[in-house]
Design a protein around this motif. Structure first.
Motif, short mmCIF file in Angstrom:
data_model
loop_
_atom_site.label_atom_id
_atom_site.label_comp_id
_atom_site.label_asym_id
_atom_site.label_seq_id
_atom_site.Cartn_x
_atom_site.Cartn_y
_atom_site.Cartn_z
N ARG A 73 0.55 -1.46 0.09
CA ARG A 73 0.10 -0.02 0.39
C ARG A 73 0.30 1.04 0.48
O ARG A 73 1.79 1.74 1.10
CB ARG A 73 -0.61 0.18 1.53
N THR A 74 0.83 2.11 -0.79
CA THR A 74 1.64 3.22 -0.94
C THR A 74 1.37 4.73 -0.78
O THR A 74 -0.03 4.33 -1.12
CB THR A 74 2.09 3.28 -2.63
N TYR A 75 1.30 5.56 0.10
CA TYR A 75 0.93 6.72 0.65
C TYR A 75 1.31 7.90 0.38
O TYR A 75 3.01 7.82 -0.14
CB TYR A 75 0.59 6.23 2.30
N PHE A 76 1.19 9.13 -0.13
CA PHE A 76 1.99 10.06 0.21
C PHE A 76 1.17 10.99 1.26
O PHE A 76 0.05 11.18 1.44
CB PHE A 76 1.44 11.25 -1.29
N ALA A 77 1.97 11.46 1.93
CA ALA A 77 2.23 12.65 3.51
C ALA A 77 3.03 13.59 3.84
O ALA A 77 4.16 14.11 3.09
CB ALA A 77 2.48 11.10 4.36
N VAL A 78 2.36 14.55 4.25
CA VAL A 78 3.35 15.34 5.00
C VAL A 78 3.06 15.46 5.75
O VAL A 78 1.75 14.63 6.80
CB VAL A 78 2.13 16.63 4.39
N VAL A 79 4.39 15.37 6.78
CA VAL A 79 5.04 15.13 7.70
C VAL A 79 5.18 16.06 8.83
O VAL A 79 6.16 16.92 7.95
CB VAL A 79 5.67 13.76 7.90
N SER A 80 4.58 16.52 10.25
CA SER A 80 5.34 17.81 11.02
C SER A 80 6.89 17.46 11.21
O SER A 80 6.21 16.13 12.20
CB SER A 80 4.21 18.27 11.79
N GLY A 81 7.47 17.90 10.68
CA GLY A 81 9.13 17.98 11.28
C GLY A 81 10.48 16.99 10.66
O GLY A 81 9.45 17.07 9.37
N ARG A 82 11.05 17.41 10.40
CA ARG A 82 11.75 17.09 9.51
C ARG A 82 12.85 15.39 9.35
O ARG A 82 12.77 15.27 10.13
CB ARG A 82 13.42 18.10 9.62
N VAL A 83 12.27 14.36 7.83
CA VAL A 83 11.69 13.60 7.80
C VAL A 83 13.56 13.33 7.14
O VAL A 83 13.75 14.00 6.11
CB VAL A 83 10.66 13.14 7.22
N THR A 84 14.35 12.42 8.11
CA THR A 84 15.83 12.29 7.88
C THR A 84 15.46 10.53 6.74
O THR A 84 15.12 9.56 7.15
CB THR A 84 16.75 12.38 9.24
N GLU A 85 17.41 10.72 6.83
CA GLU A 85 17.69 9.17 6.42
C GLU A 85 17.83 8.27 7.08
O GLU A 85 17.30 6.74 7.17
CB GLU A 85 19.15 9.32 5.47
N ALA A 86 17.73 8.48 8.61
CA ALA A 86 18.21 8.31 9.20
C ALA A 86 16.61 7.40 9.87
O ALA A 86 15.56 5.84 9.66
CB ALA A 86 18.08 8.59 11.24
N ASP A 87 15.26 8.12 9.56
CA ASP A 87 13.77 7.41 9.33
C ASP A 87 13.81 6.09 8.64
O ASP A 87 12.78 5.28 9.00
CB ASP A 87 13.19 8.65 9.41
N ALA A 88 14.00 6.92 7.50
CA ALA A 88 14.64 6.07 5.36
C ALA A 88 14.50 4.62 6.54
O ALA A 88 13.85 2.76 6.02
CB ALA A 88 14.94 6.49 4.62
N GLY A 89 16.13 4.19 7.17
CA GLY A 89 16.05 3.18 7.40
C GLY A 89 15.40 2.34 8.39
O GLY A 89 15.32 1.10 8.47
N ALA A 90 15.32 3.21 9.47
CA ALA A 90 14.06 2.68 9.94
C ALA A 90 13.12 2.47 9.60
O ALA A 90 12.53 0.59 9.65
CB ALA A 90 13.15 3.55 11.44
N PHE A 91 12.41 2.77 9.02
CA PHE A 91 10.96 2.03 7.73
C PHE A 91 11.83 0.47 7.21
O PHE A 91 10.25 -0.10 7.39
CB PHE A 91 11.02 2.92 6.85
N ARG A 92 12.70 0.79 6.41
CA ARG A 92 13.37 -0.14 6.04
C ARG A 92 13.95 -1.58 6.96
O ARG A 92 13.95 -3.15 6.74
CB ARG A 92 14.73 0.22 5.51
N ARG A 93 13.89 -1.45 8.55
CA ARG A 93 14.05 -1.86 9.39
C ARG A 93 12.97 -2.97 9.71
O ARG A 93 12.89 -3.86 10.45
CB ARG A 93 14.94 -2.23 10.50
N GLY A 94 12.35 -1.87 9.49
CA GLY A 94 10.90 -2.29 10.93
C GLY A 94 10.64 -1.37 12.23
O GLY A 94 12.13 -1.36 12.23
N VAL A 95 9.09 -0.33 12.05
CA VAL A 95 9.34 0.16 13.12
C VAL A 95 8.41 -0.47 14.47
O VAL A 95 7.31 -0.94 13.89
CB VAL A 95 8.34 1.22 12.68
N THR A 96 9.86 0.32 15.22
CA THR A 96 8.68 -0.72 16.90
C THR A 96 7.48 0.36 17.45
O THR A 96 7.56 1.15 17.37
CB THR A 96 9.57 -0.78 18.21
#
Length: 252
Positions: free
Chosen positions: A137-160
């Protein structure tokens, strides 16, 4: 066609949106319905949909068992078939479609918008929603806050999540990073408020969410919020084939 697929004439006509049972009985009484060229007056007459030739007022009735609708769900509408207090997605459809008793395949948050599939094909819905299938399922989202490559890495690993649940690996593409960020993300499961909860676990808040794809089905951008259309044959076939790969659980 199997014998068990024979159906009552009034039920078939009602299924095709030609009126209520009471209205159809009146059509039959007035001899406005023909089956294989012969007038039909008995609502309990059994017919073979798709094989027997049905006509109402001289016009052929093309039998369809299933319908498949792409809806651009607007904000403020529930992904449900009924609710005592709120407007639901089925309310956006005209009677000729509601007659098929379509239901939303999965849910989209009340304050979210975007792609929602409506159908009465239960087998397809089960395939798309089954946790074993991992349909993206693919989404477009607007997020309050600076999204970083560290966040992208967290998504790739799975988020707790805050309740301790570890999500499956996802894909986060940063379109714009700043005090207010724009991202495109793909997840492979549909937990309650999952996208919002994933970002909350990373200390950020989703302020706008729009689903743009389910498996191979991509939102038609010509559809304004609240508008819908029937799926094209190639879109239906793509969903039925569902060639989407499963995510690698070992991504890290």
């Amino acid at each position: 066609m199997a014998e068990k697929e024979r159906q009552r004439l009034d039920r078939v006509l009602a299924h095709m949106g030609l009126g209520t049972r009471k209205e159809i009985k009146r059509l039959l009484k007035e001899k406005r319905v023909r089956v294989n060229g012969e007038p039909a007056g008995d609502p309990g007459l059994y017919v073979l949909p798709g094989r027997d030739r049905l006509e109402v007022d001289g016009k052929p009735v093309e039998y369809r068992r299933y319908i498949y609708l792409m809806l651009n769900k607007p904000q403020g509408v529930l992904s449900a078939t009924e609710d005592k207090l709120a407007k639901v997605v089925v309310d956006l459809l005209p009677p000729e479609y509601r007659a098929f008793h379509p239901f939303p395949v999965g849910r989209l948050d009340r304050d979210a918008e975007g792609l929602l599939l409506l159908t009465n094909d239960g087998k397809l819905a089960h395939r798309l929603l089954s946790p074993k299938k991992h349909v993206p399922r693919t989404y477009f989202a607007v997020v309050s806050g600076r999204v970083t490559e560290a966040d992208a890495g967290a998504f790739r690993r799975g988020v707790t999540l805050n309740d301790g649940y570890l999500t499956m690996p996802g894909e986060l593409k940063i379109l714009h990073s700043g005090p207010e960020s724009e991202v495109e993300l793909t997840i492979y499961e549909g937990k309650y408020h999952q996208v919002k909860r994933m970002f909350e676990a990373l200390g950020k808040k989703v302020t706008y969410l729009k689903r743009i794809a389910i498996g191979p089905l991509v939102l038609d951008e010509t559809l304004k919020p609240g508008e819908y259309r029937e799926l094209k044959e190639k879109e239906i076939n793509a969903l039925l084939d569902n060639p989407q790969p499963k995510p690698d659980p070992l991504i890290n």
